[in-house]
Design a protein around this motif. Sequence first.
Motif, PDB file in Angstrom:
ATOM      1  N   TYR A  94      43.322  41.181  31.562  1.00 39.39           N
ATOM      2  CA  TYR A  94      43.588  39.918  32.268  1.00 39.39           C
ATOM      3  C   TYR A  94      44.320  40.241  33.559  1.00 39.39           C
ATOM      4  N   PRO A  95      44.319  39.304  34.509  1.00 37.75           N
ATOM      5  CA  PRO A  95      44.996  39.589  35.773  1.00 37.75           C
ATOM      6  C   PRO A  95      46.500  39.764  35.585  1.00 37.75           C
ATOM      7  N   ALA A  96      47.009  40.883  36.040  1.00 38.11           N
ATOM      8  CA  ALA A  96      48.448  41.143  35.948  1.00 38.11           C
ATOM      9  C   ALA A  96      48.874  41.966  37.152  1.00 38.11           C
TER      10      ALA A  96
ATOM     11  N   THR B  13      42.308  34.370  31.586  1.00 38.60           N
ATOM     12  CA  THR B  13      40.920  34.052  31.947  1.00 38.60           C
ATOM     13  C   THR B  13      40.095  34.048  30.659  1.00 38.60           C
ATOM     14  N   LYS B  14      38.783  33.961  30.813  1.00 43.47           N
ATOM     15  CA  LYS B  14      37.837  34.094  29.701  1.00 43.47           C
ATOM     16  C   LYS B  14      38.087  33.063  28.601  1.00 43.47           C
ATOM     17  N   GLU B  15      38.712  31.953  28.945  1.00 42.38           N
ATOM     18  CA  GLU B  15      38.954  30.847  28.014  1.00 42.38           C
ATOM     19  C   GLU B  15      39.956  31.204  26.914  1.00 42.38           C
TER      20      GLU B  15
ATOM     21  N   ASP C 215      41.713  46.750  32.213  1.00 47.98           N
ATOM     22  CA  ASP C 215      40.639  47.421  31.468  1.00 47.98           C
ATOM     23  C   ASP C 215      39.646  48.144  32.385  1.00 47.98           C
ATOM     24  N   THR C 216      39.459  47.633  33.613  1.00 47.42           N
ATOM     25  CA  THR C 216      38.553  48.344  34.525  1.00 47.42           C
ATOM     26  C   THR C 216      39.142  49.710  34.879  1.00 47.42           C
ATOM     27  N   ALA C 217      40.476  49.735  35.094  1.00 48.73           N
ATOM     28  CA  ALA C 217      41.144  50.992  35.444  1.00 48.73           C
ATOM     29  C   ALA C 217      41.077  51.953  34.265  1.00 48.73           C
TER      30      ALA C 217
ATOM     31  N   LEU D 122      33.617  49.208  36.112  1.00 54.09           N
ATOM     32  CA  LEU D 122      33.039  47.858  36.020  1.00 54.09           C
ATOM     33  C   LEU D 122      33.141  47.387  34.578  1.00 54.09           C
ATOM     34  N   ILE D 123      33.609  46.169  34.392  1.00 54.67           N
ATOM     35  CA  ILE D 123      33.493  45.546  33.076  1.00 54.67           C
ATOM     36  C   ILE D 123      32.602  44.326  33.247  1.00 54.67           C
ATOM     37  N   LEU D 124      31.543  44.271  32.450  1.00 50.88           N
ATOM     38  CA  LEU D 124      30.733  43.056  32.387  1.00 50.88           C
ATOM     39  C   LEU D 124      30.542  42.768  30.905  1.00 50.88           C
TER      40      LEU D 124
ATOM     41  N   THR E 114      32.754  39.826  28.100  1.00 48.05           N
ATOM     42  CA  THR E 114      33.157  38.418  28.042  1.00 48.05           C
ATOM     43  C   THR E 114      33.544  37.968  29.447  1.00 48.05           C
ATOM     44  N   GLY E 115      34.304  38.808  30.151  1.00 46.40           N
ATOM     45  CA  GLY E 115      34.666  38.551  31.550  1.00 46.40           C
ATOM     46  C   GLY E 115      34.015  39.580  32.452  1.00 46.40           C
ATOM     47  N   CYS E 116      34.357  39.540  33.727  1.00 48.00           N
ATOM     48  CA  CYS E 116      33.824  40.601  34.595  1.00 48.00           C
ATOM     49  C   CYS E 116      34.847  40.981  35.658  1.00 48.00           C
ATOM     50  N   ASN E 117      34.782  42.242  36.073  1.00 50.14           N
ATOM     51  CA  ASN E 117      35.745  42.742  37.051  1.00 50.14           C
ATOM     52  C   ASN E 117      35.327  44.137  37.497  1.00 50.14           C
ATOM     53  N   THR E 118      35.866  44.553  38.639  1.00 51.51           N
ATOM     54  CA  THR E 118      35.648  45.919  39.113  1.00 51.51           C
ATOM     55  C   THR E 118      36.949  46.489  39.673  1.00 51.51           C
TER      56      THR E 118
ATOM     57  N   CYS F 199      40.289  45.093  41.750  1.00 47.57           N
ATOM     58  CA  CYS F 199      39.881  44.027  42.689  1.00 47.57           C
ATOM     59  C   CYS F 199      40.095  42.630  42.101  1.00 47.57           C
ATOM     60  N   GLU F 200      40.074  42.477  40.779  1.00 48.68           N
ATOM     61  CA  GLU F 200      39.984  41.156  40.136  1.00 48.68           C
ATOM     62  C   GLU F 200      38.815  40.404  40.780  1.00 48.68           C
ATOM     63  N   SER F 201      37.667  41.043  40.739  1.00 48.47           N
ATOM     64  CA  SER F 201      36.520  40.461  41.445  1.00 48.47           C
ATOM     65  C   SER F 201      35.997  39.180  40.800  1.00 48.47           C
TER      66      SER F 201
ATOM     67  N   PHE G  75      33.483  33.427  40.489  1.00 43.23           N
ATOM     68  CA  PHE G  75      32.464  34.476  40.409  1.00 43.23           C
ATOM     69  C   PHE G  75      32.209  34.850  38.953  1.00 43.23           C
ATOM     70  N   GLU G  76      33.298  35.061  38.205  1.00 42.51           N
ATOM     71  CA  GLU G  76      33.158  35.407  36.786  1.00 42.51           C
ATOM     72  C   GLU G  76      32.345  34.353  36.047  1.00 42.51           C
ATOM     73  N   LYS G  77      32.520  33.086  36.444  1.00 39.84           N
ATOM     74  CA  LYS G  77      31.831  31.999  35.747  1.00 39.84           C
ATOM     75  C   LYS G  77      30.343  31.949  36.068  1.00 39.84           C
TER      76      LYS G  77
END
Length: 423
Positions: free
Chosen positions: A133-135, A149-151, A186-188, A209-211, A213-217, A239-241, A268-270
């Motif tokens: 999650y964003p931190a 995120t991710k509900e 988790d991307t790191a 890259l995580i794709l 439940t959520g997504c990020n790079t 990036c919290e893309s 974007f994630e949505k």
Amino acid sequence: MRELSAETPAFLASIDMHPDQTDSGAFIKAFLSEMDAGLAGDPSSLKMIPAYVSVEGAPQDGVPVIAIDAGGTNLRVALVEFQNGVPVVLREEKSPMPGSRGTVSAEAFFSELADDVLPFTEASDRIGFCFSYPATIFPDGDGQVICLTKEVRVSGIEGRMIGRSLLRKLREKGVKKDLSLTLLNDTAASLLGGATVLGLDRTGGLSGLILGTGCNTCYAERGARIKKLHGAKNMIVNCESGNFSRAFRGRADEMVDAASENPGAYRFEKMLSGVYLGRVVTSEAQLAAGAGLLSAAFRKPEPLTAPELDDFLRGRENRVSALCTEADRIVLQTLVDAAFERAAKLVCANVLALCLHCDGGKTAARPFSVVAEGSTFYNSLLLRDKLDACLKTVAEGQYGRHIVFCRAEDATLAGSAFAALTR
Ligand code: BGC
């Protein structure tokens, strides 16, 4: 008689959801400019969070680390040790992620987490904590929750220091010794784990890259380019893309956003991640039913999930196929195909932007390596082929850049241990 399947592409275009309406060039330009703004500390939808961990370290052998992987659905706790430079998972426990099945309080969240970590504290005094999650990350290794995120719902968790809160709970539960903790996204973790396990060549550039439940790079950045820090070392930047706000969005995207836990954020994630992709297609189907392209059963269906749609494409009988008339099937297949086509285009543009920012992947011998993780990436019937096609035509064809996706066993656990041992 109406040719409903022939009308579907025009319908998608009319609601701004046709994949052709995503302009990769415009996306990349906007993404690059948001990256620069985020790195400079200017307002940007890309937070560009410095991770204070780098691929350049060498983890010590024979030191066990407690690796925590707090994901969108599962919580894994493991004991990981490097043996001759290779990460080995000595022990692992898995449970549902607190907050993924209904709201919990922040206190209950950290208490549940501590209960799961407690049995491992006998074996190690170092924790590598992969938090999906964003931190904001601090140089001392702790991190502060920006939002969830991710509900996932944990009330009152925003602003909490994650490491400190967990360590406090562990002390309350009887742990006497001093524990050190390194928090990372988790991307790191995936990038670090993949780079070590696979021994990736770093010269063409590295990304995670995580794709799922959520997504990020994230990617390996040069310290000098992280302008918001002064004299920073080379490190990974998250990036919290998922929060990127400048992709071309359509009416179904707006419906999904409006009905989500955090409207206006993580747009974007949505558009493409596992927890939302099914909702995107459900919203499109609702609009299609209104336009007479799908039968009335689709006017207000319970949200369809991405795995259900995947099964439907594979010809399995399920809740989705049960809703369909013969004519519906073809129209729905077109909607699902288009949603994955657009998702693949968006992933391609996201990683290509990172590759261009790093000026990497200039030759096939030195590609830009993306360590990829996540259920949507690996389990969807359509995504990988579409993504590979996109890399060929856009990344290689138009930009002359070579990008490869790699996968490593237990990359996030290995990466968490790596970070704890090298920070
Ligand atoms: C979170 C990211 C995370 C990604 C993949 C997103 O919802 O904001 O921090 O990396 O999911 O798990």
